[in-house]
Structure formats: structure tokens, C-alpha cells
Scaffold this active site. Structure first.
Site, short mmCIF file in Angstrom:
data_model
loop_
_atom_site.label_atom_id
_atom_site.label_comp_id
_atom_site.label_asym_id
_atom_site.label_seq_id
_atom_site.Cartn_x
_atom_site.Cartn_y
_atom_site.Cartn_z
N HIS A 1 0.84 -1.18 0.00
CA HIS A 1 0.00 0.00 0.00
C HIS A 1 0.89 1.25 0.00
O HIS A 1 2.11 1.15 0.17
CB HIS A 1 -0.95 -0.01 1.22
CG HIS A 1 -0.26 -0.09 2.54
ND1 HIS A 1 -0.33 -1.18 3.37
CD2 HIS A 1 0.55 0.80 3.18
CE1 HIS A 1 0.38 -0.97 4.46
NE2 HIS A 1 0.93 0.22 4.36
P1 TYD Z 1 -2.42 -4.15 7.64
O1 TYD Z 1 -2.69 -2.76 7.14
O2 TYD Z 1 -3.03 -5.29 6.90
O3 TYD Z 1 -0.87 -4.36 7.73
P2 TYD Z 1 0.17 -4.34 6.52
O4 TYD Z 1 -0.52 -3.65 5.37
O5 TYD Z 1 1.33 -3.54 7.05
O6 TYD Z 1 0.54 -5.72 6.20
O7 TYD Z 1 -2.85 -4.19 9.17
C1 TYD Z 1 -3.32 -5.37 9.79
C2 TYD Z 1 -4.51 -5.02 10.68
O8 TYD Z 1 -4.11 -4.17 11.75
C3 TYD Z 1 -5.61 -4.30 9.93
O9 TYD Z 1 -6.84 -4.81 10.39
C4 TYD Z 1 -5.46 -2.87 10.36
C5 TYD Z 1 -4.89 -3.00 11.75
N1 TYD Z 1 -4.03 -1.87 12.15
C6 TYD Z 1 -4.45 -1.03 13.16
O10 TYD Z 1 -5.56 -1.17 13.72
N2 TYD Z 1 -3.63 -0.03 13.57
C7 TYD Z 1 -2.41 0.17 12.99
O11 TYD Z 1 -1.68 1.09 13.40
C8 TYD Z 1 -2.00 -0.69 11.92
C9 TYD Z 1 -0.67 -0.50 11.24
C10 TYD Z 1 -2.83 -1.71 11.54
#
Ligand code: TYD
Length: 136
Positions: A49
Site C-alpha cells: 500500500h
Molecule cells: P495491515 O494494514 O493489513 O498491515 P500491513 O498492510 O502492514 O501488512 O494491518 C493489519 C490489521 O491491523 C488491519 O486490520 C489494520 C490494523 N491496524 C491497526 O488497527 N492499527 C495500525 O496502526 C496498523 C498499522 C494496523
């Protein structure tokens, strides 16, 4: 594209190591949120992303992983394997992480709370938004 590495201040002595990270002094922004990624399963790649406004600094405080940064024109791979080096991830930079070692703990400092609407999760939307963004 040259990745921006932020050296972190190491205060080691014969007892071991300590790194302190402060708003504006080490981070080029005001800290609002910290999160960390650990226990990543073998072969997992995550991220994929970009952010419209969020700025972040990522540090592998233990173990290592590879961060791939893509500005829509070129891609660079940065090895994160040093607890005294932060990688700055600015706005409108597509990124993902791979090659996590089993022990990897990736600590991330961010300048905003978690805001889902700040995420661009589709690569073609990212390219489209980039072409709409005036060059600085
Ligand atoms: P996600 O965005 O899928 O992580 P990445 O893209 O880095 O692999 O995040 C995983 C889950 O955690 C998603 O449900 C969103 C949640 N999240 C939060 O609630 N707070 C945060 O600060 C972050 C980074 C993720």
C-alpha cells in the site's frame, strides 16, 4: 530513488545498548503512533500500500526483513537489519515487506493515528493518484 536512512543515536556501554528516538530530533515529524510487526510467518509478504499523508520511520530492532519502496517510476530494496538505522517512508510511496527472519521485530514510528482512508491499497489507484499529484 535514494532511500532516506536515519541514523539513530546509540548509547551503548559495557552493559549493552540503548537507542532513544525523539520527536523532531530523530524523527522528521511529531510522533503520534508506534506499532510493531513480529512473528511473521515464513514466506509472508505484507504491506502493499501507499499513504496519502502518513509519514513513517521503520526500524528492525531485531532480526531482518527487506522493504521494497516504489515511487511509481523505480523500485528499491532496502535491507532492514540494524537497530540503529531507521528507514523513512514518506507519503505516496508504494511499499511492501518480505524476507522476514523468524525473529524479526519491525518497529514503526508514524506521524498520524491509524486512518484507513489514508491508505491506497490498489496499485493502479496509486499510479493514477501519482499522476494527479503536482511534482514538488
Ligand atoms: P495491515 O494494514 O493489513 O498491515 P500491513 O498492510 O502492514 O501488512 O494491518 C493489519 C490489521 O491491523 C488491519 O486490520 C489494520 C490494523 N491496524 C491497526 O488497527 N492499527 C495500525 O496502526 C496498523 C498499522 C494496523
Amino acid at each position: 530513488m535514494k532511500p532516506k536512512i536515519i541514523p539513530l543515536r546509540m548509547m551503548g556501554d559495557d552493559r549493552g545498548s540503548l537507542v532513544a528516538v525523539e520527536t523532531h530530533q530523530d524523527l522528521p515529524f511529531e510522533l503520534q503512533r508506534v506499532y510493531y510487526i513480529f512473528g511473521t510467518k515464513e514466506g509472508v509478504e505484507r504491506g502493499f500500500h501507499a499513504h496519502k499523508n502518513l509519514q513513517q520511520v521503520a526500524v528492525a530492532v531485531r532480526g531482518s526483513c527487506t522493504m521494497v519502496l516504489d515511487n511509481g517510476v523505480e523500485k528499491v530494496e532496502v535491507q532492514l537489519n540494524n537497530p540503529t538505522q531507521g528507514l523513512y517512508i514518506g507519503t505516496m510511496l508504494w511499499h511492501f515487506m518480505k524476507n522476514f527472519t523468524e525473529d524479526c521485530v519491525l518497529l514503526v514510528f508514524a506521524d498520524q493515528h491509524y486512518i484507513e482512508s489514508d491508505y491506497i491499497r490498489n496499485y493502479s489507484d496509486f499510479l493514477e493518484l501519482l499522476s494527479d499529484t503536482p511534482k514538488q
